[in-house]
Motif scaffolding. Structure first.
Motif, PDB file in Angstrom:
ATOM      1  N   VAL A 296       9.209  -6.177  -0.608  1.00 33.28           N
ATOM      2  CA  VAL A 296       9.575  -5.018  -1.414  1.00 33.28           C
ATOM      3  C   VAL A 296       8.467  -3.961  -1.343  1.00 33.28           C
ATOM      4  CG1 VAL A 296      10.128  -4.210  -3.731  1.00 33.28           C
ATOM      5  CG2 VAL A 296      10.947  -6.451  -2.959  1.00 33.28           C
ATOM      6  N   GLY A 297       8.896  -2.718  -1.128  1.00 36.22           N
ATOM      7  CA  GLY A 297       7.932  -1.622  -1.024  1.00 36.22           C
ATOM      8  C   GLY A 297       7.588  -1.256   0.395  1.00 36.22           C
ATOM      9  N   THR A 298       8.028  -2.084   1.350  1.00 38.44           N
ATOM     10  CA  THR A 298       7.790  -1.773   2.748  1.00 38.44           C
ATOM     11  C   THR A 298       9.124  -1.618   3.472  1.00 38.44           C
ATOM     12  OG1 THR A 298       7.726  -4.091   3.472  1.00 38.44           O
ATOM     13  CG2 THR A 298       5.655  -3.095   2.731  1.00 38.44           C
ATOM     14  N   SER A 299       9.092  -0.926   4.596  1.00 38.72           N
ATOM     15  CA  SER A 299      10.270  -0.735   5.428  1.00 38.72           C
ATOM     16  C   SER A 299       9.767  -0.188   6.755  1.00 38.72           C
ATOM     17  CB  SER A 299      11.259   0.230   4.755  1.00 38.72           C
ATOM     18  OG  SER A 299      10.649   1.496   4.518  1.00 38.72           O
ATOM     19  N   PHE A 300      10.570   0.632   7.418  1.00 42.50           N
ATOM     20  CA  PHE A 300      10.101   1.244   8.653  1.00 42.50           C
ATOM     21  C   PHE A 300       9.040   2.286   8.302  1.00 42.50           C
ATOM     22  CE2 PHE A 300      10.478   3.858  12.532  1.00 42.50           C
ATOM     23  CZ  PHE A 300      10.335   2.852  13.464  1.00 42.50           C
ATOM     24  N   PRO A 301       7.856   2.236   8.922  1.00 45.24           N
ATOM     25  CA  PRO A 301       6.766   3.153   8.548  1.00 45.24           C
ATOM     26  C   PRO A 301       7.085   4.605   8.864  1.00 45.24           C
ATOM     27  CG  PRO A 301       5.947   1.262   9.792  1.00 45.24           C
ATOM     28  CD  PRO A 301       7.433   1.242   9.919  1.00 45.24           C
ATOM     29  N   ILE A 302       6.549   5.521   8.054  1.00 45.57           N
ATOM     30  CA  ILE A 302       6.701   6.947   8.306  1.00 45.57           C
ATOM     31  C   ILE A 302       6.075   7.314   9.651  1.00 45.57           C
ATOM     32  CG2 ILE A 302       6.081   9.257   7.503  1.00 45.57           C
ATOM     33  CD1 ILE A 302       8.171   7.901   5.787  1.00 45.57           C
ATOM     34  N   SER A 303       4.944   6.700   9.959  1.00 51.80           N
ATOM     35  CA  SER A 303       4.303   6.978  11.253  1.00 51.80           C
ATOM     36  C   SER A 303       5.206   6.556  12.407  1.00 51.80           C
ATOM     37  CB  SER A 303       2.958   6.255  11.349  1.00 51.80           C
ATOM     38  OG  SER A 303       3.117   4.851  11.196  1.00 51.80           O
ATOM     39  N   GLY A 304       5.947   5.463  12.221  1.00 54.23           N
ATOM     40  CA  GLY A 304       6.892   5.029  13.240  1.00 54.23           C
ATOM     41  C   GLY A 304       8.043   6.003  13.386  1.00 54.23           C
ATOM     42  N   LEU A 305       8.479   6.576  12.267  1.00 53.51           N
ATOM     43  CA  LEU A 305       9.550   7.572  12.312  1.00 53.51           C
ATOM     44  C   LEU A 305       9.088   8.817  13.063  1.00 53.51           C
ATOM     45  CD1 LEU A 305      12.414   8.280  11.396  1.00 53.51           C
ATOM     46  CD2 LEU A 305      11.427   9.221   9.295  1.00 53.51           C
ATOM     47  N   ILE A 306       7.846   9.241  12.804  1.00 56.79           N
ATOM     48  CA  ILE A 306       7.279  10.373  13.546  1.00 56.79           C
ATOM     49  C   ILE A 306       7.260  10.063  15.038  1.00 56.79           C
ATOM     50  CG2 ILE A 306       5.177  11.740  13.920  1.00 56.79           C
ATOM     51  CD1 ILE A 306       4.546  11.331  10.944  1.00 56.79           C
ATOM     52  N   LEU A 307       6.877   8.839  15.366  1.00 57.31           N
ATOM     53  CA  LEU A 307       6.836   8.418  16.768  1.00 57.31           C
ATOM     54  C   LEU A 307       8.222   8.478  17.401  1.00 57.31           C
ATOM     55  CD1 LEU A 307       5.427   7.079  19.226  1.00 57.31           C
ATOM     56  CD2 LEU A 307       5.892   4.873  18.135  1.00 57.31           C
TER      57      LEU A 307
ATOM     58  N   PRO B 206     -12.865  11.057   2.309  1.00 59.28           N
ATOM     59  CA  PRO B 206     -11.556  10.576   1.843  1.00 59.28           C
ATOM     60  C   PRO B 206     -10.496  11.672   1.873  1.00 59.28           C
ATOM     61  CG  PRO B 206     -13.040  10.906  -0.011  1.00 59.28           C
ATOM     62  CD  PRO B 206     -13.863  11.100   1.217  1.00 59.28           C
ATOM     63  N   VAL B 207      -9.233  11.251   1.930  1.00 57.29           N
ATOM     64  CA  VAL B 207      -8.101  12.180   1.931  1.00 57.29           C
ATOM     65  C   VAL B 207      -7.199  11.864   0.743  1.00 57.29           C
ATOM     66  CG1 VAL B 207      -8.165  12.539   4.419  1.00 57.29           C
ATOM     67  CG2 VAL B 207      -6.801  10.662   3.494  1.00 57.29           C
ATOM     68  N   PRO B 208      -6.426  12.842   0.247  1.00 64.66           N
ATOM     69  CA  PRO B 208      -5.576  12.625  -0.936  1.00 64.66           C
ATOM     70  C   PRO B 208      -4.385  11.720  -0.650  1.00 64.66           C
ATOM     71  CG  PRO B 208      -5.231  14.824  -0.034  1.00 64.66           C
ATOM     72  CD  PRO B 208      -6.401  14.248   0.705  1.00 64.66           C
ATOM     73  N   ASP B 209      -3.769  11.224  -1.728  1.00 62.44           N
ATOM     74  CA  ASP B 209      -2.661  10.278  -1.600  1.00 62.44           C
ATOM     75  C   ASP B 209      -1.461  10.867  -0.868  1.00 62.44           C
ATOM     76  OD1 ASP B 209      -4.123   8.366  -2.893  1.00 62.44           O
ATOM     77  OD2 ASP B 209      -3.286   8.784  -4.876  1.00 62.44           O
ATOM     78  N   GLY B 210      -1.153  12.139  -1.124  1.00 64.24           N
ATOM     79  CA  GLY B 210      -0.005  12.754  -0.464  1.00 64.24           C
ATOM     80  C   GLY B 210      -0.150  12.756   1.050  1.00 64.24           C
ATOM     81  N   PHE B 211      -1.352  13.029   1.511  1.00 59.24           N
ATOM     82  CA  PHE B 211      -1.618  13.051   2.945  1.00 59.24           C
ATOM     83  C   PHE B 211      -1.506  11.652   3.543  1.00 59.24           C
ATOM     84  CE2 PHE B 211      -4.528  12.980   6.599  1.00 59.24           C
ATOM     85  CZ  PHE B 211      -4.067  14.070   7.323  1.00 59.24           C
ATOM     86  N   ARG B 212      -1.841  10.640   2.774  1.00 65.09           N
ATOM     87  CA  ARG B 212      -1.832   9.269   3.284  1.00 65.09           C
ATOM     88  C   ARG B 212      -0.438   8.785   3.644  1.00 65.09           C
ATOM     89  NH1 ARG B 212      -6.119   6.017  -0.675  1.00 65.09           N
ATOM     90  NH2 ARG B 212      -7.833   7.545  -0.479  1.00 65.09           N
ATOM     91  N   ALA B 213       0.582   9.454   3.137  1.00 66.58           N
ATOM     92  CA  ALA B 213       1.955   9.000   3.391  1.00 66.58           C
ATOM     93  C   ALA B 213       2.299   9.006   4.874  1.00 66.58           C
ATOM     94  CB  ALA B 213       2.942   9.872   2.629  1.00 66.58           C
ATOM     95  N   ILE B 214       1.739   9.944   5.655  1.00 63.68           N
ATOM     96  CA  ILE B 214       2.102  10.011   7.075  1.00 63.68           C
ATOM     97  C   ILE B 214       1.514   8.853   7.867  1.00 63.68           C
ATOM     98  CG2 ILE B 214       2.290  12.520   6.976  1.00 63.68           C
ATOM     99  CD1 ILE B 214      -0.367  12.653   8.511  1.00 63.68           C
ATOM    100  N   GLY B 215       0.517   8.181   7.306  1.00 69.39           N
ATOM    101  CA  GLY B 215      -0.088   7.067   8.024  1.00 69.39           C
ATOM    102  C   GLY B 215       0.199   5.711   7.426  1.00 69.39           C
ATOM    103  N   SER B 216       0.414   5.662   6.116  1.00 70.75           N
ATOM    104  CA  SER B 216       0.619   4.371   5.464  1.00 70.75           C
ATOM    105  C   SER B 216       1.873   4.321   4.603  1.00 70.75           C
ATOM    106  CB  SER B 216      -0.599   4.031   4.581  1.00 70.75           C
ATOM    107  OG  SER B 216      -0.819   5.055   3.618  1.00 70.75           O
ATOM    108  N   GLY B 217       2.702   5.370   4.680  1.00 65.59           N
ATOM    109  CA  GLY B 217       3.924   5.401   3.886  1.00 65.59           C
ATOM    110  C   GLY B 217       5.092   4.726   4.589  1.00 65.59           C
ATOM    111  N   PHE B 218       6.156   4.458   3.816  1.00 71.14           N
ATOM    112  CA  PHE B 218       7.351   3.816   4.344  1.00 71.14           C
ATOM    113  C   PHE B 218       8.583   4.583   3.894  1.00 71.14           C
ATOM    114  CE2 PHE B 218       4.130   0.528   3.737  1.00 71.14           C
ATOM    115  CZ  PHE B 218       4.100  -0.081   4.978  1.00 71.14           C
ATOM    116  N   LEU B 219       9.700   4.342   4.570  1.00 66.83           N
ATOM    117  CA  LEU B 219      10.945   4.955   4.134  1.00 66.83           C
ATOM    118  C   LEU B 219      11.273   4.475   2.716  1.00 66.83           C
ATOM    119  CD1 LEU B 219      13.154   4.644   7.346  1.00 66.83           C
ATOM    120  CD2 LEU B 219      11.897   6.628   6.525  1.00 66.83           C
ATOM    121  N   PRO B 220      11.671   5.390   1.829  1.00 62.71           N
ATOM    122  CA  PRO B 220      11.918   4.999   0.427  1.00 62.71           C
ATOM    123  C   PRO B 220      13.194   4.190   0.273  1.00 62.71           C
ATOM    124  CG  PRO B 220      12.521   7.293   0.777  1.00 62.71           C
ATOM    125  CD  PRO B 220      11.876   6.834   2.057  1.00 62.71           C
TER     126      PRO B 220
END
Length: 435
Positions: free
Chosen positions: A236-247, A152-166
């Protein structure tokens, strides 16, 4: 009719090719939108597609440069997998902070790429063999390091794969940061069109009528507006993904590198005619080395994004990724022989594969059916183009591989459509290619 053709390229066949791929993607999306009863273009589904396939699209960016240079990389899935488990264990067992873990993962990818690049560039072993060996080597290493278990990986790291723009700013019913990104994209499209016409006017080149430019801009702006509203209007809570922004950032950076830098021109030159490029002063060994290393760096990033989204590394990570990345590049217009391809085309090709996967799954098709359809689409797309080229008809590959003038003996000094300028121009002047 000539003015109508300029809507899709202003006389530039590489742009025409990109518009052709884009319209193919639109047709596929429209078809599945109808077959799935409107599910394909729902906000929830679009966000899911970007989150689920961003790592494959990142791999396609690196793979197109490898293929342009005349190589192939079969190890990207294994490189992504071993990087994911190494980073996960570093955070779990050595308490490495997740920002440093990301940097560590990039370093691991660079080291693997340097290893493979050395064998390809300086020893002369074909990339197919080197990366086939790497696929087995790093797959075995991934299982050994992870002991066949999930890490498993920590929550902070998970943001790059499952996070969204705030959510920021006033309440608008949409995600404001996503709206801002869409606005920037629209301004950029309009600015690029105006700049292109100004440059053509300054150079005395033929300029398409204003109505042609208006239709072209309207089509692109319309696509951006629809996509922006769908991504910004999700639950609510979703938007453009962080992974998409990296892309998106990677697409911008690598499009600039391949089209506007001396290094990018040299990649095309080496892939088009390595011997001629060397005679023009291009260091082909260095180009091949960095192309292979860059691929592994992007594979490492893709692996970390996947692990972050899954929440843990696993023994099956990366399986078959290289096939999807290679298919994306060829559907996007790259030539098997090298020297031809674009980052944008590969991304659109990857989206074609992504929406095929997604649409068939929404229709309840099994994994076997999905693989069969993807294989047939890849085969038919390339076969039709090859046939048209042989019949002297409109051909996507033919557009890129045909010479504008002269003969094969001056291939190194005659740019092809959609490819880079000559090796001589790149090495001596570094002048950018015309869009």
């Amino acid at each position: 009719m000539s003015d109508l053709k300029k809507i899709f390229g202003t006389g530039n066949t590489s742009k025409l090719r990109q518009f052709g791929i884009l319209f193919s993607l639109i047709l596929i999306v429209a078809l599945f939108q109808w077959l799935t009863g409107g599910l394909t273009l729902s906000s929830t589904n679009l966000i899911a597609v970007v989150s689920q396939y961003s790592y494959i699209l990142i791999l396609a960016i690196g793979m197109v440069m490898v293929i342009i240079a005349g190589h192939i990389d079969l190890s990207v899935g294994s490189v992504a997998a071993i990087t994911g488990v190494v980073v996960a264990r570093a955070m779990a067992e050595f308490n490495l902070p997740w920002p440093l873990a990301i940097v560590f993962g990039i370093v691991v990818g660079a080291a693997i790429g340097a290893w493979q690049g050395f064998w390809v560039a300086y020893v002369g072993v074909p990339a197919f063999i080197v990366t086939l060996a790497g696929m087995m080597l790093f797959r075995g290493g991934q299982v050994f390091i992870g002991n066949g278990n999930t890490v498993p990986v920590p929550d902070g790291f998970r943001a790059i794969g499952s996070g969204f723009l705030p959510e920021v700013g006033p309440e608008t019913g949409y995600n404001n940061l996503t709206l801002l990104i869409g606005l920037i994209a629209i301004v950029t499209i309009i600015w690029r069109e105006l700049r292109s016409r100004a440059v053509q006017r300054q150079m005395g080149s033929e300029i398409a009528p204003a109505w042609v430019a208006g239709i072209r801009v309207a089509l692109l702006v319309g696509i951006v507006v629809v996509a922006t509203l769908l991504f910004a209007g999700g639950r609510v809570g979703t938007s453009f993904p962080i992974s998409g922004l990296i892309l998106v950032v990677l697409v911008i950076v690598y499009s600039f590198i391949t089209r506007r830098t001396v290094f990018g021109r040299h990649v095309y030159a080496v892939g088009g005619n390595s011997r001629a490029a060397e005679l023009s002063g291009v260091n082909s060994k260095r180009i091949n080395f960095f192309v292979m290393m860059n691929m592994s760096i992007l594979a490492a990033l893709a692996g970390m994004i996947y692990v972050a989204r899954a929440g843990a590394s696993g023994p099956n990570d990366g399986t078959g990724w290289e096939l999807d990345a290679i298919a994306s590049v060829f559907i996007g217009g790259a030539a098997v022989a090298g020297g031809v391809g674009t980052v944008i085309g590969s991304i659109i090709g990857g989206l074609v594969m992504a929406f095929l996967n997604n649409g068939l799954q929404l229709m309840g098709a099994g994994a076997d059916t999905v693989q069969i359809v993807k294989g047939l689409v890849l085969l038919v797309a390339v076969a039709i183009d090859v046939y048209n080229k042989k019949q002297n008809r409109f051909s996507i590959i033919g557009i890129f591989t045909s010479k504008r003038g002269g003969n094969a003996s001056v291939a190194a000094t005659t740019p092809t459509s959609g490819a880079a300028p000559s090796a001589t121009a790149s090495a001596e002047t570094g002048a950018p290619a015309k869009d």
